[in-house]
Each structure stands twice: as C-alpha cells, then as structure tokens.
Design a protein around this motif. Structure first.
Motif, PDB file in Angstrom:
ATOM      1  N   MET A   1       0.783  -1.204   0.017  1.00 22.89           N
ATOM      2  CA  MET A   1      -0.092   0.003   0.153  1.00 22.89           C
ATOM      3  C   MET A   1       0.630   1.231  -0.055  1.00 22.89           C
ATOM      4  N   ILE A   2       1.948   1.145   0.641  1.00 19.88           N
ATOM      5  CA  ILE A   2       2.828   2.592   0.562  1.00 19.88           C
ATOM      6  C   ILE A   2       3.887   2.411  -0.408  1.00 19.88           C
ATOM      7  N   LEU A   3       3.912   1.552  -1.230  1.00 20.58           N
ATOM      8  CA  LEU A   3       4.843   1.642  -2.467  1.00 20.58           C
ATOM      9  C   LEU A   3       4.636   2.602  -3.262  1.00 20.58           C
ATOM     10  N   PRO A   4       3.553   2.949  -3.742  1.00 15.78           N
ATOM     11  CA  PRO A   4       3.143   4.112  -4.413  1.00 15.78           C
ATOM     12  C   PRO A   4       3.556   5.412  -4.123  1.00 15.78           C
ATOM     13  N   THR A   5       3.492   5.687  -2.927  1.00 13.52           N
ATOM     14  CA  THR A   5       3.968   6.961  -2.256  1.00 13.52           C
ATOM     15  C   THR A   5       5.437   6.985  -2.475  1.00 13.52           C
ATOM     16  N   MET A   6       6.163   6.117  -1.784  1.00 10.65           N
ATOM     17  CA  MET A   6       7.513   6.003  -2.199  1.00 10.65           C
ATOM     18  C   MET A   6       8.216   6.124  -3.730  1.00 10.65           C
ATOM     19  N   VAL A   7       7.347   5.313  -4.460  1.00  5.30           N
ATOM     20  CA  VAL A   7       8.016   5.304  -5.667  1.00  5.30           C
ATOM     21  C   VAL A   7       7.806   6.715  -6.506  1.00  5.30           C
ATOM     22  N   ASN A   8       6.527   7.411  -6.183  1.00  4.80           N
ATOM     23  CA  ASN A   8       6.191   8.660  -7.082  1.00  4.80           C
ATOM     24  C   ASN A   8       7.122   9.756  -6.459  1.00  4.80           C
ATOM     25  N   ILE A   9       7.326  10.022  -5.349  1.00  3.35           N
ATOM     26  CA  ILE A   9       8.095  11.090  -4.675  1.00  3.35           C
ATOM     27  C   ILE A   9       9.637  10.800  -4.823  1.00  3.35           C
ATOM     28  N   SER A  10      10.091   9.502  -4.824  1.00  2.30           N
ATOM     29  CA  SER A  10      11.384   9.164  -5.046  1.00  2.30           C
ATOM     30  C   SER A  10      11.737   9.529  -6.460  1.00  2.30           C
ATOM     31  N   GLU A  11      11.006   9.012  -7.321  1.00  2.00           N
ATOM     32  CA  GLU A  11      11.341   9.173  -8.902  1.00  2.00           C
ATOM     33  C   GLU A  11      11.177  10.734  -9.175  1.00  2.00           C
ATOM     34  N   ASN A  12      10.174  11.334  -8.681  1.00  2.00           N
ATOM     35  CA  ASN A  12      10.525  12.822  -8.902  1.00  2.00           C
ATOM     36  C   ASN A  12      11.553  13.447  -8.540  1.00  2.00           C
ATOM     37  N   SER A  13      12.113  13.086  -7.172  1.00  2.00           N
ATOM     38  CA  SER A  13      13.295  13.657  -6.727  1.00  2.00           C
ATOM     39  C   SER A  13      14.444  13.248  -7.590  1.00  2.00           C
ATOM     40  N   LEU A  14      14.436  11.961  -8.031  1.00  2.00           N
ATOM     41  CA  LEU A  14      15.711  11.597  -8.897  1.00  2.00           C
ATOM     42  C   LEU A  14      15.509  12.468 -10.328  1.00  2.00           C
ATOM     43  N   ARG A  15      14.574  12.549 -10.870  1.00  2.00           N
ATOM     44  CA  ARG A  15      14.337  13.507 -12.184  1.00  2.00           C
ATOM     45  C   ARG A  15      14.897  14.784 -11.922  1.00  2.00           C
ATOM     46  N   GLN A  16      14.589  15.428 -10.623  1.00  2.00           N
ATOM     47  CA  GLN A  16      14.956  16.998 -10.416  1.00  2.00           C
ATOM     48  C   GLN A  16      16.647  17.020 -10.304  1.00  2.00           C
ATOM     49  N   VAL A  17      17.320  15.846 -10.135  1.00  2.00           N
ATOM     50  CA  VAL A  17      18.664  16.231 -10.015  1.00  2.00           C
ATOM     51  C   VAL A  17      19.167  16.627 -11.520  1.00  2.00           C
ATOM     52  N   PRO A  18      20.102  17.870 -11.533  1.00  2.00           N
ATOM     53  CA  PRO A  18      20.357  18.242 -12.682  1.00  2.00           C
ATOM     54  C   PRO A  18      21.095  17.427 -13.371  1.00  2.00           C
ATOM     55  N   LYS A  19      20.580  17.397 -15.001  1.00  2.00           N
ATOM     56  CA  LYS A  19      21.297  16.235 -15.633  1.00  2.00           C
ATOM     57  C   LYS A  19      22.775  16.678 -16.105  1.00  2.00           C
ATOM     58  N   VAL A  20      23.145  17.347 -15.827  1.00  2.00           N
ATOM     59  CA  VAL A  20      24.770  17.799 -15.801  1.00  2.00           C
ATOM     60  C   VAL A  20      25.572  17.132 -14.935  1.00  2.00           C
ATOM     61  N   PHE A  21      25.036  16.795 -13.711  1.00  2.00           N
ATOM     62  CA  PHE A  21      25.622  15.983 -13.082  1.00  2.00           C
ATOM     63  C   PHE A  21      25.727  14.226 -13.616  1.00  2.00           C
ATOM     64  N   TYR A  22      24.679  13.882 -14.219  1.00  2.00           N
ATOM     65  CA  TYR A  22      24.465  12.549 -14.928  1.00  2.00           C
ATOM     66  C   TYR A  22      25.618  12.558 -15.979  1.00  2.00           C
ATOM     67  N   THR A  23      25.491  13.530 -16.848  1.00  2.00           N
ATOM     68  CA  THR A  23      26.413  13.722 -18.115  1.00  2.00           C
ATOM     69  C   THR A  23      27.819  13.583 -18.104  1.00  2.00           C
ATOM     70  N   GLY A  24      27.941  14.748 -16.461  1.00  2.00           N
ATOM     71  CA  GLY A  24      29.489  15.032 -16.328  1.00  2.00           C
ATOM     72  C   GLY A  24      30.116  13.690 -15.703  1.00  2.00           C
ATOM     73  N   SER A  25      29.147  12.794 -14.926  1.00  2.00           N
ATOM     74  CA  SER A  25      29.743  11.486 -14.280  1.00  2.00           C
ATOM     75  C   SER A  25      30.202  10.796 -15.457  1.00  2.00           C
ATOM     76  N   LEU A  26      29.436  10.568 -16.476  1.00  2.00           N
ATOM     77  CA  LEU A  26      29.548   9.747 -17.222  1.00  2.00           C
ATOM     78  C   LEU A  26      30.712  10.003 -18.239  1.00  2.00           C
ATOM     79  N   ALA A  27      30.991  11.617 -18.370  1.00  2.00           N
ATOM     80  CA  ALA A  27      32.353  11.970 -19.075  1.00  2.00           C
ATOM     81  C   ALA A  27      33.257  11.598 -18.323  1.00  2.00           C
TER      82      ALA A  27
END
Length: 286
Positions: A152-178
């Motif tokens: 029952m609590i899984l949707p709450t965790m997934v929705n908020i955590s996913e939104n938080s992960l998507r709000q991380v600046p993409k430059v961090f992701y691409t910079g780490s890969l670079a």
C-alpha cells in the motif's frame, strides 16, 4: 499598483492557508482536550506502559503498550519491506524505463487509487492463507499486515522518489559519465545522494500512511490486544483499537480512545522530527 484580480487571488489564497491552519489547530484542540483529561485521571505512565486493555472490566484497565508495540512493528517491518522495492522501481523508472515508462506510471497511480478495504480483502483471500501454510501459524498476524502495508505504501515511495531523482540536474549525470563512471556508478554515487532529501520525504510520508492505516490492517492483523511474541502473532494497532471500540465506547472508555489518538499524533510528530533532522544533516553533507 496591483489590479483587482491579483488582489482577489492573494486574499483567496490567504483565506485557504488560514483555513488549513485553523483546521489543524481545531483537531489538535479536540484531541488534546479529551486526551489530557483522561491522562490526568488515569495517569500517563500506567496508560503508556500498561499491558492490559480491559475497558469494560471491573476495575477497568487502559494499558496501550501492546498496541504501541504492534503499531511500531507493523509500520517498521512494512517500511523495511517496501523501501528496497520502492527505491529500485524509482531508479528504473527514472533512468532505465523508456517505452514502458507510461505503462509503469499508470500502474503505480492505479495502486495508489485502490481503496484500502480492497487491499484488505486481497490480503484475506490471497496473502493470509499462504502465510499460514508457509509458517504453519495463524493466517492473521503482524507479518501479513506488514506485507499488505508494504504494498500500500509502495506508490507513495515510488512517486516521490522518482520525482526527486528526475529533479537532479542532468549535468551531474552527463558529467559523471564523461569522467568515465558507468551508468550504475553514476546513479549510486551521484544521483541518489543528491536526491536523498526527496527520498527521505517519501519515507516519512510512507511511514505516516502505514502507521495511520486502519481498515486494511484491521482485516488481517488479528486484533488481539496482547503483547506480541513474534511477527507471526496476532496483534492490535493503535488505529484499529480506536476503530474497533469507538462505536460503543462512552465515558472514560471513550476518553481513553481519544487519548490513544493523542499518542498516535505524538508518534507521527516524533517520526517527522527525526527524519527532518536526518534529512538536514544529509543536505549539509552534499
């Protein structure tokens, strides 16, 4: 000078915010007025630490320690079960799901929209008999309730955590890969630490949902007001105790149930304070 529409909007929003604050204070006033009245007569220590709940006996006993222990075990266990699954699904939806994202998002939202009583019926018919066969014990126990709550609590965790992960600046992701890091290393060492604040918020809200859930837990937890010996024993939570007896309670019995709600309020407040402290410390690190 502000025009009439802007002024009207400000007043409307101010009234809405004020109503929210007033409603919260009214709820707190109602709970604490009756709760403190009962505690002053019966005593806080006997109420919190008492192991016997017999409100209709002579003399009456109002010990809620078994319900406190049952609530903590069911809430804690359900959170431990849901956390790794919720975080894994959030990471997959944020960084791996492409064509399947909309389908998964719809399923998660559907899980959040299902009424709790339907979850309860599902647990009674599907989960409880299987747990009884696997562990050779009673079907309705704290483990059954914990697994149900974790779903029952899984949707709450997934929705908020996913939104938080998507709000991380993409430059961090691409910079780490670079810099030569793999996708998995980038997610683990860069993206998740940066999104910890939102992940902790999802945990707080999930715990609040779990500790406050009533109907689904009521159907499968066993509803036995005694100190549990293991997670395979039946128990009774604070919320189910209120629901079971409020319909016929009166006098001091009714006041004790309202005082139980006061204790529940303190638990939720304490959980929020603890997680906010942890979240602030993690924000200082990053």
């Amino acid at each position: 000078m502000k025009n009439t529409k802007e002024r009207f909007g400000e007043i409307l929003f101010l009234i809405s915010a004020a109503m929210s604050v007033i409603l919260i204070f009214l709820i707190i006033f109602f709970i604490f007025r009756s709760g403190i009245k009962f505690v002053s007569k019966y005593g806080l220590v006997p109420f919190i630490t008492g192991e016997k709940w017999a409100p209709t006996a002579k003399p009456a006993s109002f010990g809620i320690l078994p319900m406190i222990v049952g609530s903590l075990i069911v809430t804690g266990l359900s959170t431990l079960i849901a956390l790794p699954f919720g975080l894994a699904v959030s990471i997959f939806m944020a960084y791996y799901a492409d064509k399947s994202y909309n389908f998964l998002k719809s399923l998660i939202n559907l899980l959040a929209a299902i009424p709790s009583v339907v979850y309860g019926f599902f647990a009674m018919v599907v989960l409880a008999p299987r747990i009884g066969k696997i562990f050779h014990t009673a079907q309705f126990n704290m483990l059954t309730a914990s697994i149900l709550l974790s779903i029952m609590i899984l949707p709450t965790m997934v929705n908020i955590s996913e939104n938080s992960l998507r709000q991380v600046p993409k430059v961090f992701y691409t910079g780490s890969l670079a810099l030569g890091a793999t996708k998995e290393e980038t997610i683990h060492h860069v993206m998740i630490p940066y999104a910890k604040s939102g992940i902790f918020s999802s945990i707080i809200l999930a715990i609040g949902r779990a500790i406050g859930e009533t109907m689904a837990v009521y159907l499968v937890v066993g509803n036995q007001p005694r100190m549990p010996g293991s997670i395979l024993d039946g128990s009774r939570t604070l919320t189910t105790n209120i629901v079971l007896e409020m319909g016929y309670a009166s006098g001091m019995h009714r006041e004790s149930l309202i005082a139980t709600g006061m204790v529940l309020f303190f638990f939720i407040l304490l959980i929020n304070i603890i997680f906010n402290i942890i979240r602030s410390k993690n924000q200082q690190k990053y």
